[in-house]
Design an enzyme around this catalytic site. Structure first.
Site, mmCIF file in Angstrom:
data_model
loop_
_atom_site.group_PDB
_atom_site.id
_atom_site.type_symbol
_atom_site.label_atom_id
_atom_site.label_comp_id
_atom_site.label_asym_id
_atom_site.label_seq_id
_atom_site.Cartn_x
_atom_site.Cartn_y
_atom_site.Cartn_z
ATOM 1 N N SER A 165 -35.888 66.864 -0.532
ATOM 2 C CA SER A 165 -34.858 66.757 0.500
ATOM 3 C C SER A 165 -35.242 67.491 1.791
ATOM 4 O O SER A 165 -34.781 67.125 2.869
ATOM 5 C CB SER A 165 -33.531 67.304 -0.027
ATOM 6 O OG SER A 165 -33.717 68.618 -0.527
ATOM 7 N N ASP A 410 -25.179 76.576 2.051
ATOM 8 C CA ASP A 410 -26.496 75.992 1.804
ATOM 9 C C ASP A 410 -27.509 76.741 2.674
ATOM 10 O O ASP A 410 -27.550 76.567 3.892
ATOM 11 C CB ASP A 410 -26.452 74.498 2.168
ATOM 12 C CG ASP A 410 -27.791 73.800 1.942
ATOM 13 O OD1 ASP A 410 -28.824 74.499 1.802
ATOM 14 O OD2 ASP A 410 -27.815 72.550 1.917
ATOM 15 N N HIS A 413 -31.359 74.019 3.214
ATOM 16 C CA HIS A 413 -31.573 72.946 4.201
ATOM 17 C C HIS A 413 -31.299 73.444 5.619
ATOM 18 O O HIS A 413 -30.664 74.474 5.807
ATOM 19 C CB HIS A 413 -30.683 71.752 3.839
ATOM 20 C CG HIS A 413 -31.021 71.194 2.488
ATOM 21 N ND1 HIS A 413 -30.351 71.569 1.342
ATOM 22 C CD2 HIS A 413 -31.989 70.337 2.107
ATOM 23 C CE1 HIS A 413 -30.898 70.956 0.301
ATOM 24 N NE2 HIS A 413 -31.896 70.205 0.733
#
Ligand SMILES: *[C@@H]1O[C@H](CO)[C@@H](O)[C@H](O)[C@H]1NC(C)=O
Ligand SMILES: *[C@@H]1O[C@H](CO)[C@@H](O)[C@H](O)[C@H]1NC(C)=O
Ligand SMILES: *[C@@H]1O[C@H](CO)[C@@H](O)[C@H](O)[C@H]1NC(C)=O
Ligand SMILES: *[C@@H]1O[C@H](CO)[C@@H](O)[C@H](O)[C@H]1NC(C)=O
Length: 434
Positions: A165, A410, A413
């Site tokens: 990702s 998060d 990311h």
């Protein structure tokens, strides 16, 4: 009749000798001079260089991977896509982040392709400072990203990002950087299964993403796999994925998070996933990572033509999940962070150091000219730039989750625009000015 324009030195000296114009003593001297000339010629030094570089000498932890790869420049006349050279052979990855009010290169609202996982502004991030940092190498400046030049070079070609990702974030950043050079009704982004494909019709070009978070065939290959505690990779099995990369002109690999997060060991499967009794051994993460790197390079050697294509590898994207790593508040993470880490030697804990060592070892033995994008340390300074609680993964975060950033932020990311744009500035720089 015209005399020949040139003749080889040996036949010239033979003629001189035959005609008896010079003594054997002078002839010996001439031969000696010729020998010295050959010794100093580029071919010979590159031969010595190659022999030294590819020897299996013990790895030194401070050894750096030759990112501008003088080794490869000498082996391949001119790298595909190159139009110039880097300024004074500068190491792009040594430098500092400088505040630049003219940044970012594009705005979040201008790029319709960013996934809700990364559109921090539209999920309520109150500050914008994280968008206004430009990477400034010490020895030179990064060339300005030119989307028109990039798209012209991609005409009739395919570019593909392969990995996890984080690599997908870099892919989306690249699409955001490039799409402005493509006319409004001549572009689209489609997702199906493990693939995302951005098509630029006017250019007959595609920029694609392929999901392979552990590069080798694994139990994380399904594109919507969320959490797997035990990770299993199948030894040597890269062609299962690799068949989807065949014929690509520019490849950008990158994977780390599935190796590093919450795991110390990786299961290596010999045989197949269909076997009833599975033959599995546990190995340390860095050892398994080395197997994946070898598989990737082996695939490149078998399938990529270094004269016509280019391959990049983005190093590990760092996390900021424990503020104790940078001396922040106890039990904190990246949530509410708006400053950069200013200790130039900062690295963080995680198993990224042994993995970096493994990458260096495997790449320095490689015969394939892969471009190494050494982004780990410079991204490590950017605790301010993660998506934190300002995102939507599958569903938006609930008010309870937002109220509990220590569990739900998060810190893996990155918001877009943001840090992955810099990684792509490196791709641009190394592609056109290696
Ligand atoms: C990556 O870059 C850092 C500086 O940012 C440098 O200290 C390190 O040696 C480099 N690592 C490799 C493997 O090239
Ligand atoms: C970008 O590249 C195009 C095509 O090579 C060129 O015509 C143009 O001048 C470049 N733009 C800038 C700002 O350098
Ligand atoms: C479009 O690009 C593909 C390669 O991606 C190539 O095979 C094909 O010939 C190109 N078509 C045209 C019309 O240029
Ligand atoms: C966030 O940071 C600001 C300023 O640094 C501070 O005043 C505030 O209390 C912090 N909020 C939380 C929830 O930690």
């Amino acid at each position: 009749m015209k005399p020949p324009l040139s003749s080889s030195p040996s036949s010239a000296s033979a003629t001189l000798l035959r005609k008896g114009r010079i003594s054997p003593y002078i002839f010996t001297l001439l031969v000696f001079i010729l020998f010295i000339t050959i010794l100093q010629s580029e071919d010979f030094t590159s031969y010595i260089f190659r022999a030294e570089f590819t020897s299996d000498r013990p790895f030194h932890p401070d050894q750096t991977i030759p990112t501008s790869t003088s080794k490869f420049k000498q082996e391949v006349e001119k790298l595909a896509f190159a139009i110039g050279e880097s300024e004074n052979n500068c190491d792009l990855f040594r430098g500092l982040w400088v505040r630049d009010e003219s940044w970012p290169i594009y705005e979040e609202w201008e790029c319709p392709y960013i996934q809700p996982q990364l559109t921090c502004q539209s999920y309520g991030r109150p500050d914008k400072g994280y968008q206004k940092w430009r990477w400034q190498p010490y020895g030179c400046s990064l060339p300005r990203f030119n989307a028109t030049l990039f798209m012209e070079s991609l005409r009739g070609k395919r570019m593909m990002f392969v990995g996890d990702s984080l690599n997908r974030g870099q892919y989306i950043s690249m699409v955001c950087l490039l799409h402005r050079a493509v006319a409004k009704n001549a572009k689209s982004l489609k997702t199906s299964g493990s693939n995302m494909v951005f098509t630029a019709e006017d250019y007959n070009a595609t920029v694609e993403f392929y999901w392979a978070p552990l590069l080798l065939e694994s139990n994380a290959d399904h594109p919507t796999t969320e959490k797997i505690t035990e990770r299993v990779i199948r030894k040597g099995s890269i062609d299962v994925h690799g068949k989807h990369w065949k014929g690509v002109d520019i490849l950008v690999f990158g994977c780390y998070v599935w190796w590093a997060k919450g795991v110390e060991y990786i299961n290596i499967l010999r045989g197949s996933f269909e076997d009833e009794v599975k033959d599995i051994v546990k190995v340390r993460t860095e050892e398994a990572y080395g197997l994946a790197m070898e598989g990737m390079l082996d695939w490149c050697e078998r399938n990529m033509d270094p004269k016509k294509t280019r391959v990049f590898f983005t190093s590990m994207s760092p996390f900021h999940q424990k503020s104790s790593e940078w001396g922040g508040v106890p039990d904190g993470n990246c949530y509410n962070e708006t400053d950069l880490i200013d200790d130039p030697s900062y690295w963080g804990y995680e198993c990224s150091k042994p993995i970096m060592r493994v990458i260096s070892q495997v790449f320095s033995r490689s015969k394939f000219p892969i471009m190494f994008l050494n982004v780990t340390q410079l991204s490590g300074y950017r605790k301010d730039a993660h998506s934190s609680i300002y995102k939507k993964q599958w569903v938006p975060l609930t008010p309870q989750q937002i109220a509990n950033p220590m569990s739900y932020a998060d810190c893996v990311h990155w918001c877009l625009p943001g840090v992955p744009d810099t990684w792509n500035e490196f791709v641009f720089a190394k592609l056109f000015y290696p």
